[in-house]
Design a protein around this motif. Sequence first.
Motif: not given
Length: 164
Positions: A35-38, A44-49, A83-87
């Motif tokens: 999150h801090v980086i991007g 979202v992208v990192a979660t998909a990867l 995903i839980a942290l996404a909000p």
Amino acid sequence: MIAQMIGTVCGVGHLRPAPGTWGSAAALPLGWAVHVIGGFPMLVVATALVFAAGWWATARMTAGQEDHDPSEIVVDEVAGQWIALAPLSYAAWDRGIDILAMWPGWVAAFVLFRLFDIWKPLWVGTADRRGDALGVMLDDVIAGAMASVGVLALAALAHGVLMG
């Protein structure tokens, strides 16, 4: 070797007791760093990867095994926890808030994700019963989505949005 590193999240899955909880705990600082980086888009992208890499690694690690979900595989916990942290990531990114200032949301995301991942209600259990690598990943994705909804509901309650 690479599948082992991915599946166990660099060995975190070998920690005892409760390797799934250790995997979820490891996901927190990793998620913060992403999150801090991007911001939210990178999460979202990192979660998909992580999901894709985890699916591949789980398939490799369980090929020819009777146990389709060995406890040392915790990459699924990373995907679900993110995903839980996404909000929280979205709110921090959208409003320019320090994501750590939302620490109660982090606690809620962790506790709710672990609850749904262990309890396996509804679709979480259905995904888990698939008995394959995709099921290993999907049950945590669904548990993460349920936790995410819980985080949003608790935030709304805490901030008076649900109070008429």
